[in-house]
Every structure is written in structure tokens, then in C-alpha cells.
Scaffold this motif. Sequence first.
Motif, PDB file in Angstrom:
ATOM      1  N   TYR A 153       0.846  -1.193   0.000  1.00  0.00           N
ATOM      2  CA  TYR A 153       0.000   0.000   0.000  1.00  0.00           C
ATOM      3  C   TYR A 153       0.884   1.247   0.000  1.00  0.00           C
ATOM      4  O   TYR A 153       1.987   1.242   0.576  1.00  0.00           O
ATOM      5  CB  TYR A 153      -0.903   0.021   1.231  1.00  0.00           C
ATOM      6  CG  TYR A 153      -1.938  -1.073   1.257  1.00  0.00           C
ATOM      7  CD1 TYR A 153      -3.250  -0.839   0.854  1.00  0.00           C
ATOM      8  CD2 TYR A 153      -1.603  -2.360   1.668  1.00  0.00           C
ATOM      9  CE1 TYR A 153      -4.205  -1.847   0.872  1.00  0.00           C
ATOM     10  CE2 TYR A 153      -2.542  -3.377   1.681  1.00  0.00           C
ATOM     11  CZ  TYR A 153      -3.839  -3.117   1.281  1.00  0.00           C
ATOM     12  OH  TYR A 153      -4.776  -4.125   1.304  1.00  0.00           O
ATOM     13  N   ALA A 157      -2.920   5.673   5.014  1.00  0.00           N
ATOM     14  CA  ALA A 157      -4.235   6.158   4.599  1.00  0.00           C
ATOM     15  C   ALA A 157      -4.905   5.209   3.619  1.00  0.00           C
ATOM     16  O   ALA A 157      -6.119   4.973   3.679  1.00  0.00           O
ATOM     17  CB  ALA A 157      -4.109   7.552   3.980  1.00  0.00           C
ATOM     18  N   ALA A 158      -4.107   4.657   2.711  1.00  0.00           N
ATOM     19  CA  ALA A 158      -4.660   3.734   1.712  1.00  0.00           C
ATOM     20  C   ALA A 158      -5.193   2.465   2.374  1.00  0.00           C
ATOM     21  O   ALA A 158      -6.262   1.958   2.018  1.00  0.00           O
ATOM     22  CB  ALA A 158      -3.592   3.391   0.676  1.00  0.00           C
ATOM     23  N   ALA A 160      -6.087   2.214   5.611  1.00  0.00           N
ATOM     24  CA  ALA A 160      -7.222   2.594   6.460  1.00  0.00           C
ATOM     25  C   ALA A 160      -8.506   2.715   5.636  1.00  0.00           C
ATOM     26  O   ALA A 160      -9.586   2.306   6.074  1.00  0.00           O
ATOM     27  CB  ALA A 160      -6.917   3.912   7.173  1.00  0.00           C
ATOM     28  N   LYS A 161      -8.378   3.243   4.425  1.00  0.00           N
ATOM     29  CA  LYS A 161      -9.541   3.377   3.548  1.00  0.00           C
ATOM     30  C   LYS A 161     -10.112   2.014   3.197  1.00  0.00           C
ATOM     31  O   LYS A 161     -11.343   1.817   3.226  1.00  0.00           O
ATOM     32  CB  LYS A 161      -9.152   4.143   2.291  1.00  0.00           C
ATOM     33  CG  LYS A 161     -10.304   4.363   1.322  1.00  0.00           C
ATOM     34  CD  LYS A 161      -9.855   5.162   0.100  1.00  0.00           C
ATOM     35  CE  LYS A 161     -11.017   5.377  -0.866  1.00  0.00           C
ATOM     36  NZ  LYS A 161     -10.589   6.153  -2.067  1.00  0.00           N
ATOM     37  N   GLU A 162      -9.233   1.057   2.866  1.00  0.00           N
ATOM     38  CA  GLU A 162      -9.704  -0.286   2.523  1.00  0.00           C
ATOM     39  C   GLU A 162     -10.355  -0.962   3.731  1.00  0.00           C
ATOM     40  O   GLU A 162     -11.339  -1.700   3.599  1.00  0.00           O
ATOM     41  CB  GLU A 162      -8.546  -1.137   2.018  1.00  0.00           C
ATOM     42  CG  GLU A 162      -8.964  -2.542   1.609  1.00  0.00           C
ATOM     43  CD  GLU A 162      -7.825  -3.345   1.027  1.00  0.00           C
ATOM     44  OE1 GLU A 162      -7.438  -4.360   1.634  1.00  0.00           O
ATOM     45  OE2 GLU A 162      -7.319  -2.945  -0.051  1.00  0.00           O
ATOM     46  N   LYS A 164     -11.871   0.588   6.076  1.00  0.00           N
ATOM     47  CA  LYS A 164     -13.015   1.409   6.471  1.00  0.00           C
ATOM     48  C   LYS A 164     -12.912   1.846   7.933  1.00  0.00           C
ATOM     49  O   LYS A 164     -13.872   1.765   8.720  1.00  0.00           O
ATOM     50  CB  LYS A 164     -14.322   0.663   6.225  1.00  0.00           C
ATOM     51  CG  LYS A 164     -14.553   0.334   4.756  1.00  0.00           C
ATOM     52  CD  LYS A 164     -15.862  -0.416   4.534  1.00  0.00           C
ATOM     53  CE  LYS A 164     -16.061  -0.730   3.047  1.00  0.00           C
ATOM     54  NZ  LYS A 164     -17.310  -1.475   2.795  1.00  0.00           N
ATOM     55  N   ALA A 166     -11.007   5.079  10.468  1.00  0.00           N
ATOM     56  CA  ALA A 166     -10.563   6.472  10.363  1.00  0.00           C
ATOM     57  C   ALA A 166      -9.057   6.577  10.227  1.00  0.00           C
ATOM     58  O   ALA A 166      -8.537   7.372   9.428  1.00  0.00           O
ATOM     59  CB  ALA A 166     -11.035   7.259  11.591  1.00  0.00           C
ATOM     60  N   ALA A 167      -8.315   5.794  10.993  1.00  0.00           N
ATOM     61  CA  ALA A 167      -6.847   5.859  10.963  1.00  0.00           C
ATOM     62  C   ALA A 167      -6.282   4.577  11.558  1.00  0.00           C
ATOM     63  O   ALA A 167      -6.966   3.856  12.301  1.00  0.00           O
ATOM     64  CB  ALA A 167      -6.347   7.071  11.748  1.00  0.00           C
TER      65      ALA A 167
END
Length: 461
Positions: A153, A157-158, A160-162, A164, A166-167
Motif C-alpha cells: 500500500y 491512509a490507503a 485505512a480506507k480499505e 473502512k 478512520a486511521a
Amino acid sequence: TRALSGSVVMAVGGYAGDLSAKSVLAKHAPRLAKMPTTNDERSSGDAITLCSAVGAAVENLDKVELTPCAAVMPNAPDSDFKLVVSDAICGAGGRLLDARGKRFTDEMATAQLRVEAMGRAKGPFRLVIGESQAASVQWLCDFYLDRKVMKKYDGPAALAKEMKVAALDASIGSDALYVAMVTPALYSCAGGLVTGWQDGAAGRVLSASKQPIEGLFAAGEATAAPFAKLWSVSGIPMLYSIYSGRIAGRAAAGSGKTPTDLRELIISSLTAPSKVVEESERAEQSNEAGKADDAPAEKPLEEMTQEELVAKVKDLMANGPPASAEPAAPSGISMDEVKKHNTKEDAWIVVNGDVVDVTTWIPIHPGGEQAIVAYLGQDASDEWNMIHKPGTMEKNFVPEGGKGPVLKGKLGSGAPAVAAGGGAAAPAGLSMDEVAKHNTESDLWIVLHGRAYDVTKWTQV
């Protein structure tokens, strides 16, 4: 029928690969029989079955260690068989994250404590390491990336996005990340055959009355470890297997039985080295390349006398293999072609530059089907060389139509090779100038006795 008699050393592994209803696990640890395993079908309790039939004692068969770092493969998430992610990743700074993206345990704790922590946390779980921390184990991360055990990754952030969330946990840092989905799975067996450890009983399988069974020895996971509480410490199962193997081997060798002919072992393992050719040698070897056809046929190794064999070994060590006089030919089979043969019914792999058809070998491979099937259509050289000595594949080659590995040709571009100037192909070999280019911790070559070795991986261990 041919009968063989003599000392027997049981070193066939444990029983954590058999999850069937009649398995050792189902009988002695039924809860564990429902878990995934990092063991293949070879780890089926054969030592316990065979030795129990002659009165051998067993103990602690409910003691099976779990690993917290069994990889969940994206293409087979529900498979009972899992691959182990090395604890070297944790040692280099890897972090175990729960479904919230939070660290929930000490990654340097014993396997047992980490598995227990997973039981209290919420999955799915991920093993995550930053790119800068991964430098010391880069070869492992590259290996896992290539096998899709890990995914890279761009940063926290990438991921964390996957996930779902926040951080991620602050300890992850801000680097690019290498990430593996992991789960607890059966790893190694601390129970098994009871063996002696002192005086004349060392390495010997004991009966229920604690007496040595004549001619029967055992080692590794086939035996019950005398220190079950230490078994979950990283590296202990391997250390025990090596140590107990040496004890059993020495005991069997001293039992009065006739040992294997050392000369046969030498012949079976002898392979010509890869020679480093100095630039000054290349011109001279090129001039001699066309003379090979006139040379008399060399006597096969198995027909040589002891003196001839010793002279052959000395010649190979001093001069390397003779230069090839074969004319220029197509440069080999392309990797694109190999990738097409990726099913059990049409199975090719690459091992050390050789393209090998293993279709008929899969059902009879001594290491089990899974050990080959996992690498169909791929270059399996790294995995093969980790557990086999040089020349092993070559000794097993069979002709087309036979049951075993069939050599299809050399790996290459698939285009015709053209020798410089239209003459014979230049002799094989690496120049010292080429070796000198590989001089960093992440790409390291050395030369010993005329052989070039890539030792990048071994600098880490």
C-alpha cells in the motif's frame, strides 16, 4: 517380496496435517481438528501409527502449537491449508492490527500469547510493516509479494480506507506498507513418541515400560518434546528438531548396523560448479570451444574407481566444468509459455533455469502434492533451493511419457540465440566485473573456489 531389516530412524514429522475424523488430532485434540493448518498431508501421524504397533509409548498428543501468522490467501480464503508468514517480519518491526486498525498485542511475545490475544480481539487481523523497517527483511517481503501473500500500500491512509477505519495505529508510521492478512493455525506438534535423553537410551524410542525398543530411533516432531512450555517460543521447534535429529542419528550410527557406502553418497550428490570466468580466460576458451566434439567420451561417475573419482573432483574444483561446444540454438522457453501450463493436468514449473513438466510427478512427489501445486506456471527456484541440495531435480528427470519430472528445456526468451560473429557460442561463466556489481546488502554476490554465489538472503540469517 523383498524384506529389509536394520535400524529405523523415525523423522517423518508430526500429525497436524491430518484433519480427518479418524486422525490423531480428532482423537486427542478434537477442538484443534477444526482449525486451519500450516502442515500438508505428509504430517499425518505416521510415526505414531507405525511405532505404536510395536509397543512404543506416546504422550502429550493434545499439545499442538498454533502460529498467529498463517496467511489468508486472497484466492483461497477458506482453504484449510495456510502458509506461514515468518516471524522475522515481527522481529523487524511488524505490527499486528485488529479490525479497528489498532495494535492489540506484543508482536515479540510467544506464539501462544499472541494467539490468545487474537482470541480476545476482533478480526480480521493484519500483519503490517513499514517499508523502511522492512529493509532488513526485504527479500522476504519481495517473496511474499510475488506469491500474493502480502500486498503493498502507498501508506497508512490507503490501508485505512480499505479497512473502512478512520486511521491506523500510530506505531505504523507514515511509510508505504507491506500487509498480510493472517489468522491462527496449527503449526507444530509438541507431543509424539517418547524417546530417551540420557546414557544408552538417548534418541531411542521407549516402550510403555520406558525401555528402549531395539533398533528404533526417532527425532523432531515425531517425538514428544521434553519442554512443552517452551515450544511456543519462536525458533524452538526447529532447534529441537535439529538437536534431536543429531542425537538419534548418532545413536543409530553407533548401533552396530552397517552404514551407507560413503562413495555412493558422494557420487549421488556430485554436481559441477558454476565457474567464474576471468575476461582473460574467455578468449582462450572461445578458441577451444570447437574442439569438444573430438574429445573421447568420459567414463560415467558410477564406473570410476576411487582414484579416478578423487581426480575428477579435484579437476572440477580447479578448472570448473568443461566449456560447452554446442552450437547456437534457440535461447529457451519463455516464461509466458510456462505460465500457460498452470493446472494439475498440464503442469510446468521452472527450477534453476530448467523448464520442467511435473504433471505426472504431482501424485507421487515425496513432498506431497501441495508442495508443487502451489507453484504451477511459476519459477519455483527459491522455494526448491531452500529445501533441496544441488542436483536433486536433475537426478529425478524421466523421459517423455514417464512418471516423474520431464525436462522440457531451458528458460529463455524463446527467440533464437545468435553467437557473436556468427561463430560458436561463448563459453558459460560470469566475469569478475559482473560479480563486482553485486556488492550491497540487498544484492550481494561472492566467489568461493571459482563458484559465484548470490548470498543476499543469507546475510539476514
